[in-house]
Design a protein around this motif. Structure first.
Motif, PDB file in Angstrom:
ATOM      1  N   PRO A 150      33.909  40.438  25.107  1.00 45.21           N
ATOM      2  CA  PRO A 150      32.579  39.838  25.035  1.00 45.21           C
ATOM      3  C   PRO A 150      32.369  39.087  23.726  1.00 45.21           C
ATOM      4  O   PRO A 150      32.598  39.621  22.652  1.00 45.21           O
ATOM      5  N   LEU A 151      31.986  37.826  23.843  1.00 42.94           N
ATOM      6  CA  LEU A 151      31.751  37.015  22.652  1.00 42.94           C
ATOM      7  C   LEU A 151      30.692  35.981  22.985  1.00 42.94           C
ATOM      8  O   LEU A 151      30.937  35.048  23.742  1.00 42.94           O
ATOM      9  N   GLU A 152      29.495  36.181  22.444  1.00 43.73           N
ATOM     10  CA  GLU A 152      28.400  35.246  22.681  1.00 43.73           C
ATOM     11  C   GLU A 152      28.320  34.287  21.503  1.00 43.73           C
ATOM     12  O   GLU A 152      27.983  34.678  20.393  1.00 43.73           O
ATOM     13  N   ASN A 153      28.647  33.035  21.751  1.00 38.33           N
ATOM     14  CA  ASN A 153      28.658  32.045  20.686  1.00 38.33           C
ATOM     15  C   ASN A 153      28.402  30.679  21.305  1.00 38.33           C
ATOM     16  O   ASN A 153      29.081  30.279  22.255  1.00 38.33           O
ATOM     17  N   GLU A 154      27.431  29.963  20.784  1.00 33.58           N
ATOM     18  CA  GLU A 154      27.047  28.676  21.371  1.00 33.58           C
ATOM     19  C   GLU A 154      28.129  27.612  21.243  1.00 33.58           C
ATOM     20  O   GLU A 154      28.068  26.584  21.909  1.00 33.58           O
ATOM     21  N   ASN A 155      29.114  27.852  20.387  1.00 36.32           N
ATOM     22  CA  ASN A 155      30.190  26.883  20.208  1.00 36.32           C
ATOM     23  C   ASN A 155      31.455  27.242  20.989  1.00 36.32           C
ATOM     24  O   ASN A 155      32.487  26.597  20.815  1.00 36.32           O
ATOM     25  N   VAL A 156      31.382  28.260  21.832  1.00 35.28           N
ATOM     26  CA  VAL A 156      32.571  28.737  22.534  1.00 35.28           C
ATOM     27  C   VAL A 156      32.382  28.607  24.041  1.00 35.28           C
ATOM     28  O   VAL A 156      31.374  29.058  24.590  1.00 35.28           O
ATOM     29  N   SER A 157      33.340  27.972  24.705  1.00 39.13           N
ATOM     30  CA  SER A 157      33.378  27.951  26.158  1.00 39.13           C
ATOM     31  C   SER A 157      34.383  28.991  26.632  1.00 39.13           C
ATOM     32  O   SER A 157      35.307  29.348  25.902  1.00 39.13           O
ATOM     33  N   SER A 158      34.209  29.457  27.857  1.00 41.34           N
ATOM     34  CA  SER A 158      35.069  30.553  28.298  1.00 41.34           C
ATOM     35  C   SER A 158      35.431  30.441  29.765  1.00 41.34           C
ATOM     36  O   SER A 158      34.717  29.814  30.561  1.00 41.34           O
ATOM     37  N   ILE A 159      36.564  31.058  30.091  1.00 44.60           N
ATOM     38  CA  ILE A 159      36.981  31.237  31.479  1.00 44.60           C
ATOM     39  C   ILE A 159      37.040  32.736  31.724  1.00 44.60           C
ATOM     40  O   ILE A 159      37.745  33.466  31.023  1.00 44.60           O
ATOM     41  N   ARG A 160      36.273  33.191  32.697  1.00 44.87           N
ATOM     42  CA  ARG A 160      36.223  34.605  33.042  1.00 44.87           C
ATOM     43  C   ARG A 160      36.951  34.830  34.363  1.00 44.87           C
ATOM     44  O   ARG A 160      36.904  33.982  35.257  1.00 44.87           O
ATOM     45  N   ILE A 161      37.590  35.976  34.453  1.00 45.42           N
ATOM     46  CA  ILE A 161      38.314  36.341  35.663  1.00 45.42           C
ATOM     47  C   ILE A 161      37.646  37.567  36.269  1.00 45.42           C
ATOM     48  O   ILE A 161      37.429  38.564  35.584  1.00 45.42           O
ATOM     49  N   ASP A 162      37.331  37.514  37.574  1.00 41.72           N
ATOM     50  CA  ASP A 162      36.705  38.635  38.271  1.00 41.72           C
ATOM     51  C   ASP A 162      37.636  39.117  39.382  1.00 41.72           C
ATOM     52  O   ASP A 162      37.868  38.405  40.357  1.00 41.72           O
ATOM     53  N   GLY A 163      38.156  40.325  39.199  1.00 41.35           N
ATOM     54  CA  GLY A 163      39.057  40.889  40.201  1.00 41.35           C
ATOM     55  C   GLY A 163      38.506  42.117  40.887  1.00 41.35           C
ATOM     56  O   GLY A 163      39.241  42.815  41.604  1.00 41.35           O
ATOM     57  N   ALA A 164      37.205  42.399  40.701  1.00 46.54           N
ATOM     58  CA  ALA A 164      36.630  43.642  41.217  1.00 46.54           C
ATOM     59  C   ALA A 164      36.706  43.723  42.744  1.00 46.54           C
ATOM     60  O   ALA A 164      37.082  44.764  43.309  1.00 46.54           O
ATOM     61  N   ARG A 197      40.962  45.155  33.683  1.00 47.30           N
ATOM     62  CA  ARG A 197      41.762  45.286  34.903  1.00 47.30           C
ATOM     63  C   ARG A 197      41.770  46.738  35.395  1.00 47.30           C
ATOM     64  O   ARG A 197      41.642  47.008  36.587  1.00 47.30           O
ATOM     65  N   ARG A 198      41.932  47.671  34.469  1.00 45.23           N
ATOM     66  CA  ARG A 198      41.905  49.085  34.845  1.00 45.23           C
ATOM     67  C   ARG A 198      40.543  49.458  35.423  1.00 45.23           C
ATOM     68  O   ARG A 198      40.452  50.202  36.403  1.00 45.23           O
ATOM     69  N   LYS A 199      39.460  48.939  34.829  1.00 42.34           N
ATOM     70  CA  LYS A 199      38.110  49.268  35.281  1.00 42.34           C
ATOM     71  C   LYS A 199      37.869  48.809  36.712  1.00 42.34           C
ATOM     72  O   LYS A 199      37.183  49.502  37.485  1.00 42.34           O
ATOM     73  N   TRP A 200      38.393  47.623  37.082  1.00 41.97           N
ATOM     74  CA  TRP A 200      38.228  47.168  38.463  1.00 41.97           C
ATOM     75  C   TRP A 200      38.723  48.222  39.446  1.00 41.97           C
ATOM     76  O   TRP A 200      38.055  48.542  40.425  1.00 41.97           O
ATOM     77  N   PHE A 201      39.917  48.737  39.170  1.00 44.40           N
ATOM     78  CA  PHE A 201      40.503  49.723  40.078  1.00 44.40           C
ATOM     79  C   PHE A 201      39.841  51.093  39.935  1.00 44.40           C
ATOM     80  O   PHE A 201      39.661  51.804  40.928  1.00 44.40           O
ATOM     81  N   ALA A 202      39.480  51.467  38.709  1.00 42.33           N
ATOM     82  CA  ALA A 202      38.816  52.760  38.501  1.00 42.33           C
ATOM     83  C   ALA A 202      37.476  52.796  39.243  1.00 42.33           C
ATOM     84  O   ALA A 202      37.115  53.826  39.847  1.00 42.33           O
ATOM     85  N   ASP A 203      36.734  51.699  39.199  1.00 38.11           N
ATOM     86  CA  ASP A 203      35.456  51.647  39.912  1.00 38.11           C
ATOM     87  C   ASP A 203      35.662  51.745  41.420  1.00 38.11           C
ATOM     88  O   ASP A 203      34.871  52.400  42.128  1.00 38.11           O
ATOM     89  N   ALA A 204      36.709  51.100  41.919  1.00 39.72           N
ATOM     90  CA  ALA A 204      36.999  51.167  43.354  1.00 39.72           C
ATOM     91  C   ALA A 204      37.373  52.592  43.771  1.00 39.72           C
ATOM     92  O   ALA A 204      36.973  53.068  44.843  1.00 39.72           O
ATOM     93  N   LEU A 205      38.122  53.277  42.926  1.00 37.55           N
ATOM     94  CA  LEU A 205      38.468  54.672  43.211  1.00 37.55           C
ATOM     95  C   LEU A 205      37.227  55.557  43.181  1.00 37.55           C
ATOM     96  O   LEU A 205      37.057  56.441  44.035  1.00 37.55           O
ATOM     97  N   ALA A 206      36.365  55.343  42.191  1.00 38.39           N
ATOM     98  CA  ALA A 206      35.163  56.168  42.051  1.00 38.39           C
ATOM     99  C   ALA A 206      34.273  56.062  43.292  1.00 38.39           C
ATOM    100  O   ALA A 206      33.642  57.055  43.698  1.00 38.39           O
ATOM    101  N   LYS A 207      34.201  54.886  43.916  1.00 35.93           N
ATOM    102  CA  LYS A 207      33.411  54.717  45.129  1.00 35.93           C
ATOM    103  C   LYS A 207      33.909  55.611  46.251  1.00 35.93           C
ATOM    104  O   LYS A 207      33.167  55.941  47.178  1.00 35.93           O
ATOM    105  N   ARG A 208      35.159  56.039  46.149  1.00 36.31           N
ATOM    106  CA  ARG A 208      35.770  56.876  47.188  1.00 36.31           C
ATOM    107  C   ARG A 208      36.004  58.309  46.717  1.00 36.31           C
ATOM    108  O   ARG A 208      36.791  59.046  47.305  1.00 36.31           O
TER     109      ARG A 208
END
Length: 329
Positions: A150-164, A197-208
Motif C-alpha cells: 500500500p502506497l498512497e502518493n499523488e505522484n505514483v501510478s500503479s498496477i494492481r493484481i486481483d486474484g481472489a 497471494r497467500r491471503k487470496w487462498f487463505a480467505d477461500a479456505l476460511a469460507k469453507r
C-alpha cells in the motif's frame, strides 16, 4: 590513431543544411523529406558522425530512457514479462535500463545511479525495495509501481493484481475433490506480493472452514520447491500444496511423483501462481493462478503513455487473474 569525431555543426556544413535539419534527420518521429534524410545519413556515415543522445536530451529535456527495477532476469515469469515490455518500449524509441535488485547489496545506490541519467519513466516491479525509497530517489518523474504494497502518493501510478476470485475457484474444486490438509509454500517471507497471494487462498479456505495447516519457505526456485515438498509430505502428510509461483510448483510436483511416488491430483493437489509458458507444457501441465502477461504489459505501456501525454493522475489499473487448469489439481 582514431579519427576525430565531427560535430553536428560540421556535418550541417558538409551536407549543406541547417543544424536543426541535422537534428530532425536523426529523430525518427520528426518531419523531414526522405531524400534529405537519406543524403544527411550518407554524409554522416562517410565522415563517421554519430549523434550524441545525451546532449540532445539536455536540449529537449527528454532522455527516452525507462528504468525497470526488477528482482532478477533469470526468473521465467519476470523474463517473459520483461521481454514483452522491452520490445514494446523499443517500438516507441524508448530505451530500457534494467536494474536487477536480487543479490545486489546496495539497492538504493543502484537506483540512485540510474536516476542520474534523468530517466523519463521508472517502472518498479521489484518487491525487494521500499516503494517510498523509489519514489524519493526518482523524484523528477512519476513512478509506476507494480506492487501490492500500500502506497498512497499523488505522484505514483500503479498496477494492481486481483486474484481472489480465481483463488476461490481453485480452492472450491480442490475441496470438492476431498482435499483437507493444505500447505502454503512461500517464495519470500518479506514480500508484499507473496503475502497477498497467500491471503487470496487463505480467505477461500476460511469460507469453507479450512486453513493452511503449515507454511514452508522457498526462494521461488525449482530446487526449493522440490526440497520443501519432500519435507512437507514426509513430515506433515498434507494433501494439497499452494505454491508462491509456478517454478516452485513444478519442483513440488516432481518431488511428489519421483521421490514419494504420489500422483497428482489423486494423492496430492499442487497449484502454482503466475501462468508462465512452461506451466502449460505437456510435461508440466500445471494448475495455476494465471495472469495475462500481454494485458499486464499493455497496462504498463498505457501508464507510460498517460504520463507522456501529461494526463493528470495518479492512475491505477487493476487486472484480474484466472484459473488455468492442468493435471495437478
Amino acid at each position: 590513431m582514431s579519427r576525430r569525431r565531427i560535430t553536428s555543426k560540421e556535418l550541417a556544413k558538409l551536407a549543406g543544411v541547417s543544424s536543426a535539419t541535422i537534428s530532425r534527420a536523426f529523430s525518427p518521429d520528426s518531419r523531414i523529406g526522405s531524400a534529405t534524410r537519406d543524403r544527411i545519413l550518407a554524409v554522416a556515415r562517410e565522415h563517421g558522425y554519430q549523434p550524441n543522445a545525451i546532449a540532445r536530451s539536455l536540449n529537449n529535456q527528454r532522455s527516452r530512457l525507462v528504468a525497470l527495477v526488477v528482482n532478477a532476469i533469470g526468473n521465467p515469469c519476470e523474463a517473459e514479462e520483461q521481454q514483452l515490455l522491452v520490445h514494446r518500449l523499443q517500438a516507441r524509441q524508448l530505451l530500457p535500463i534494467i536494474l536487477c535488485c536480487a543479490d545486489h547489496s546496495d539497492r538504493l545506490q543502484l537506483m540512485r545511479l540510474a536516476s542520474t541519467y534523468q530517466v523519463d519513466h521508472v517502472v518498479v516491479f521489484s518487491d525487494m525495495v521500499s516503494m517510498q525509497d523509489a519514489v524519493d530517489i526518482f523524484h523528477t518523474t512519476k513512478p509506476i509501481i507494480v506492487s501490492f504494497e500500500p502506497l498512497e502518493n499523488e505522484n505514483v501510478s500503479s498496477i494492481r493484481i486481483d486474484g481472489a476470485e480465481a483463488a476461490d475457484e481453485i480452492i472450491d474444486k480442490i475441496v470438492r475433490d476431498g482435499k483437507k490438509r493444505f500447505a502454503y509454500l512461500s517464495g519470500t517471507n518479506s514480500s508484499w506480493i507473496d503475502k497477498l497471494r497467500r491471503k487470496w487462498f487463505a480467505d477461500a479456505l476460511a469460507k469453507r472452514g479450512l486453513a493452511f495447516e503449515v507454511q514452508a519457505f522457498g526462494d521461488y526456485s525449482y530446487d526449493s520447491g522440490f526440497k520443501e515438498a519432500v519435507l512437507l509430505l514426509h513430515r506433515d502428510k498434507v494433501d494439497a500444496i499452494i505454491c508462491g509461483n509456478d517454478v516452485m510448483a513444478i519442483g513440488a510436483r516432481d518431488a511428489a511423483r519421483r521421490v514419494l511416488g504420489k500422483n497428482t491430483p489423486d494423492d496430492i493437489a499442487i497449484v502454482g501462481q503466475d501462468g508462465i509458458a512452461m506451466a502449460a507444457w505437456d510435461c508440466n501441465d500445471l494448475t495455476t493462478l494465471s495472469l495475462d502477461h500481454v494485458a499486464f504489459i499493455d497496462a504498463v505501456v498505457e501508464l507510460i503513455e498517460r504520463h507522456d501525454a501529461e494526463i493528470e493522475g495518479p492512475h491505477s489499473i487493476t487486472l484480474t487473474c484466472t484459473a488455468r487448469w492442468g493435471s495437478t489439481a
